[in-house]
Design an enzyme around this catalytic site. Structure first.
Site, PDB file in Angstrom:
ATOM      1  N   CYS A  77       0.830  -1.207   0.000  1.00 45.27           N
ATOM      2  CA  CYS A  77       0.000   0.000   0.000  1.00 45.27           C
ATOM      3  C   CYS A  77       0.867   1.262   0.000  1.00 45.27           C
ATOM      4  CB  CYS A  77      -0.930  -0.017   1.222  1.00 45.27           C
ATOM      5  SG  CYS A  77      -1.836   1.504   1.494  1.00 45.27           S
ATOM      6  N   CYS A  80      -0.141   3.997   2.512  1.00 45.60           N
ATOM      7  CA  CYS A  80       0.229   3.591   3.875  1.00 45.60           C
ATOM      8  C   CYS A  80       1.651   4.054   4.193  1.00 45.60           C
ATOM      9  CB  CYS A  80       0.147   2.079   4.035  1.00 45.60           C
ATOM     10  SG  CYS A  80      -1.506   1.379   3.811  1.00 45.60           S
TER      11      CYS A  80
END
Length: 319
Positions: A77, A80
């Site tokens: 991700c 993230c």
């Protein structure tokens, strides 16, 4: 909802963490089992830690002492990886008033399912074991700071004011002589009343605090929360939804479902319902709906993207 419902439930989502509370902890060969009363690790490293499906029970217990921020992430991700350093930086600056717990959703499917992590990064908090939705997606550092400030206020209103010991001198300002905050008398009286299920007394205490200091934002937030708790006590969700469906322009019926949605963490649903109602009513009947929306905006917090979107739609309906 019972009279003894935890005040932190006002902002929590429909998340059931009970199955993770008493999960047995893995023990290394030859090692003694961990004591239930073991203290949390000190040092800056203790402010940022990982958790798994198996160890999350420890985090739930820790949240009864100090608010815990949960960062649900994954290695693949990109957003993230943008958000995590911001979270870690702000947590470190707060010097033990919050703890950051990172959960890899790929490696911990039970936690991902419990928090309904359909999109990541997803950030939630735990206050006294109760989940509190914060935000989803990579957000700017200033918004993180604002959300964390609101979280600390909510935690204080729920009696969670502990600080995790920090040994790293770089993480603490040596000139900072502050001590662990205590609740002002009227706030303490309100919290005690909430614990007893006496919402009228809590409302009166917060209202008096605002009379004495109209700029007391903690009292204003607490007042909104306890008013909501008072309104949803005894309501049954299915019955309320049936009544609202049968009378789309009945203000009381729509208010009841919106309150239950807010209490259950379904903030967009609550705002959408009230905005639909506002648009459907004649102009001379709209004032109570607008007042309720403004009250709920204050409860969730002006920086919240859901509030910003709802305010924009309300403005378009007004003009």
């Amino acid at each position: 909802m019972s009279q003894n419902a935890n005040p932190g439930a006002v902002l929590r989502g429909a998340v059931d963490l009970s199955s993770l509370r008493n999960r047995p902890q893995p023990t290394a060969p030859g090692a003694a089992p961990a004591s239930a009363g073991a203290s949390a690790p000190t040092g800056t490293a203790g402010l940022v830690r990982d958790a798994t499906d198996e160890t999350f029970g420890e985090i739930l217990e820790l949240s009864r002492t100090v608010p815990v921020v949960i960062d649900l992430w994954a290695e693949w991700c990109g957003p993230c990886k943008q958000l995590s350093p911001i979270l870690e930086s702000v947590i470190t600056e707060l010097a033990g008033r919050l703890v950051l717990v990172k959960v890899d959703v790929d490696a911990n499917p039970q936690l991902a399912q419990a928090f309904r992590a359909q999109s990541i990064p997803m950030v939630v908090a735990l206050v006294a074991g109760q989940p509190v939705p914060l935000f989803t997606g990579a957000v700017p550092e200033q918004q993180v700071r604002e959300v964390f400030a609101q979280l600390l206020q909510l935690a204080a209103q729920n009696g969670v004011t502990g600080t995790l010991a920090v040994d790293d001198a770089d993480a603490i300002d040596p000139d900072d002589e502050t001590v662990e905050p205590t609740l002002p008398p009227l706030h303490a009286a309100a919290f005690a009343a909430i614990e007893e299920g006496d919402y009228d007394a809590a409302i009166a205490a917060y209202e008096q605090a605002l009379v004495e200091n109209p700029r007391d934002e903690d009292a204003r937030a607490g007042l909104g929360q306890v008013r909501l708790l008072s309104r949803v006590t005894g309501l049954e969700l299915e019955a309320a939804r049936a009544a609202a469906a049968a009378a789309p322009t009945d203000v009381a019926a729509q208010f009841a479902v919106a309150d239950l949605d807010i209490a259950g963490g379904h903030v967009d649903d609550a705002f959408g319902r009230l905005l639909d109602l506002f648009g459907a009513l004649p102009e001379d009947e709209r004032a109570p709906v607008r007042e309720r929306l403004l009250e709920l905006f204050g409860l969730i917090g002006d920086p919240d993207p859901r509030v910003i979107r709802a305010r924009g739609r309300l403005a378009s309906l007004l003009f």
